[in-house]
Design a protein around this motif. Structure first.
Motif, PDB file in Angstrom:
ATOM      1  N   GLY A  18      -1.080   7.897   1.227  1.00 21.35           N
ATOM      2  CA  GLY A  18      -1.706   7.942   0.762  1.00 21.35           C
ATOM      3  C   GLY A  18      -2.491   7.737  -0.720  1.00 21.35           C
ATOM      4  N   ARG A  19      -0.743   7.903  -1.451  1.00 20.07           N
ATOM      5  CA  ARG A  19      -0.521   7.816  -2.791  1.00 20.07           C
ATOM      6  C   ARG A  19      -0.755   6.229  -3.412  1.00 20.07           C
ATOM      7  N   ALA A  20       0.210   5.433  -2.059  1.00 18.09           N
ATOM      8  CA  ALA A  20      -0.216   4.485  -2.045  1.00 18.09           C
ATOM      9  C   ALA A  20      -1.526   3.567  -2.354  1.00 18.09           C
ATOM     10  N   VAL A  21      -2.304   4.394  -1.004  1.00 15.56           N
ATOM     11  CA  VAL A  21      -4.212   4.023  -1.083  1.00 15.56           C
ATOM     12  C   VAL A  21      -4.038   3.704  -2.769  1.00 15.56           C
ATOM     13  N   CYS A  22      -4.489   5.496  -2.823  1.00 20.39           N
ATOM     14  CA  CYS A  22      -5.191   5.512  -4.157  1.00 20.39           C
ATOM     15  C   CYS A  22      -4.391   4.579  -5.426  1.00 20.39           C
ATOM     16  N   ASP A 219       2.813  -0.180   0.958  1.00 16.59           N
ATOM     17  CA  ASP A 219       1.813  -1.328   0.131  1.00 16.59           C
ATOM     18  C   ASP A 219       1.408  -1.714   1.472  1.00 16.59           C
ATOM     19  N   GLU A 220       2.215  -2.104   2.526  1.00 15.05           N
ATOM     20  CA  GLU A 220       1.437  -3.110   3.614  1.00 15.05           C
ATOM     21  C   GLU A 220      -0.029  -2.667   4.562  1.00 15.05           C
ATOM     22  N   VAL A 221       0.280  -1.144   4.511  1.00 11.25           N
ATOM     23  CA  VAL A 221      -0.710  -0.489   4.908  1.00 11.25           C
ATOM     24  C   VAL A 221      -2.174  -0.777   3.447  1.00 11.25           C
ATOM     25  N   ALA A 222      -1.368   0.395   2.716  1.00 11.67           N
ATOM     26  CA  ALA A 222      -2.237  -0.334   1.567  1.00 11.67           C
ATOM     27  C   ALA A 222      -3.261  -1.506   0.935  1.00 11.67           C
ATOM     28  N   LYS A 223      -3.016  -2.396   1.327  1.00  7.76           N
ATOM     29  CA  LYS A 223      -3.764  -3.402   2.001  1.00  7.76           C
ATOM     30  C   LYS A 223      -4.730  -3.694   2.473  1.00  7.76           C
ATOM     31  N   VAL A 224      -4.203  -3.041   3.884  1.00  5.20           N
ATOM     32  CA  VAL A 224      -5.052  -3.070   5.065  1.00  5.20           C
ATOM     33  C   VAL A 224      -6.434  -2.287   4.733  1.00  5.20           C
ATOM     34  N   ILE A 241      -7.467  -0.954  13.564  1.00  4.25           N
ATOM     35  CA  ILE A 241      -6.691  -2.434  12.856  1.00  4.25           C
ATOM     36  C   ILE A 241      -5.288  -1.725  13.411  1.00  4.25           C
ATOM     37  N   VAL A 242      -3.824  -2.503  13.955  1.00  2.44           N
ATOM     38  CA  VAL A 242      -2.455  -1.631  13.666  1.00  2.44           C
ATOM     39  C   VAL A 242      -1.415  -2.477  12.963  1.00  2.44           C
ATOM     40  N   VAL A 243      -1.573  -1.737  12.729  1.00  2.06           N
ATOM     41  CA  VAL A 243      -0.336  -2.425  11.037  1.00  2.06           C
ATOM     42  C   VAL A 243       1.479  -1.537  11.888  1.00  2.06           C
ATOM     43  N   ASP A 244       1.766  -2.674  12.320  1.00  2.00           N
ATOM     44  CA  ASP A 244       3.157  -1.828  13.470  1.00  2.00           C
ATOM     45  C   ASP A 244       4.114  -3.417  13.874  1.00  2.00           C
ATOM     46  N   GLY A 245       4.374  -4.283  12.502  1.00  2.00           N
ATOM     47  CA  GLY A 245       5.284  -5.057  12.673  1.00  2.00           C
ATOM     48  C   GLY A 245       5.133  -5.928  14.339  1.00  2.00           C
TER      49      GLY A 245
END
Ligand code: NDP
Length: 255
Positions: A18-22, A219-224, A241-245
């Motif tokens: 959440g912080r990274a998204v903000c 950050d890899e989630v925040a970018k999405v 959207i799946v972000v799971d390597g």
């Protein structure tokens, strides 16, 4: 800037994803209302944004309480005149065997992880319907798609979020409101380090199990989330959207 002057509310913005998204939203020009269960926690992130020259406020609210949620959305609209983006990120983990899981723990996880998403979406959606525009992003999990033992409440919540994402996506599409979800795999945050510290997860085994051989970073989630919040995804709604390597599609033997 992809989100210039957009008004965003991010639940669970005090730390982790959440912080990274903000911070990512603010760096793209958004005005951010940061929510957490304490004002101090939310204001730490809001303060970081203000220090970098952005606009942000902190709002204390428990997403599991519909009244507090309504007041939170009212505060955002009173302060900024509108609400363009809601990120339903607040969540807790719940890892206990189903036979032993106390009903209070089940209810607590469902109330925060699933009901909270509906309460916030409904309150924000009412405002967005008036505006005839809006964007909702739900932080689900790959455990809403695939499962693991001992995750009954968590997976049920996240699977519910994925279904809710589809329903709201189609229900509000004609009103110019898009609703999508992100399903992260293991991302290095306190939620995961807590489980590692308690011996529920083994970091080396997690790395080995993941096709990319590592955990994800926030950050890899925040970018999405920025992609979904922006016009770059203007024809996408009701999707997860799946972000799971590669975790959830891997079906071979682990060496
Ligand atoms: P963290 O535990 O690091 O952060 C959780 C955030 O949610 C905190 O800001 C916390 O605020 C807030 N929160 C918890 N309960 C409430 C509540 N009742 N009302 C308002 N805010 C609340 O978690 P992550 O950053 O790891 O996870 C964020 C989201 O991403 C969650 O929904 C999680 O399920 C999901 N996710 C995470 C994955 C991971 O590997 N990390 C994987 C898949 C999904 P406070 O500081 O006040 O406690």
């Amino acid at each position: 800037m992809k989100l210039k002057d957009k008004v965003a509310l991010v639940t669970g913005g005090s730390r982790g994803i959440g912080r990274a998204v903000c911070l990512a939203f603010a760096s793209q020009g958004a005005v951010v209302a940061v929510n957490a269960t304490t004002f101090e926690g939310a204001d730490k992130t809001a303060g970081e944004i203000r220090k970098r020259g952005g606009r942000a406020i902190a709002i204390k609210a428990d997403v599991a309480d519909p009244q507090q949620v309504n007041v939170m959305v009212e505060k955002v609209v009173n302060e900024f005149g509108r609400l363009d983006i809601l990120v339903n990120n607040a969540g807790i983990s719940m890892a206990k065997s189903s036979a032993e899981l106390p009903i209070e723990d089940w209810n607590r996880a469902i109330n925060i992880d699933l009901n909270g998403v509906f309460y916030c979406s409904q309150a924000a959606g009412r405002q967005m319907l008036k505006q005839k525009s809006g964007n909702i992003i739900n932080m689900s999990s790959m455990y809403g798609l695939v499962v693991a033992p001992g995750r009954a409440a968590y997976s049920t919540s996240k699977g519910g979020i994925n279904a809710l994402t589809k329903v709201l996506g189609v229900e509000w599409a004609k009103d110019n409101i898009r609703v999508n979800a992100i399903c992260p795999g293991y991302i290095m945050t306190e939620l995961v380090t807590d489980l590692i510290d308690k011996g529920i997860l083994d970091e080396a085994k997690l790395r080995k199990r993941c096709p990319m051989g590592r955990l994800g970073n926030v950050d890899e989630v925040a970018k999405v989330a920025v992609f979904l919040a922006s016009d770059d995804s203007s024809y996408i709604t009701g999707q997860t959207i799946v972000v799971d390597g590669g975790w959830s599609v891997y079906g071979y033997i682990i060496d």
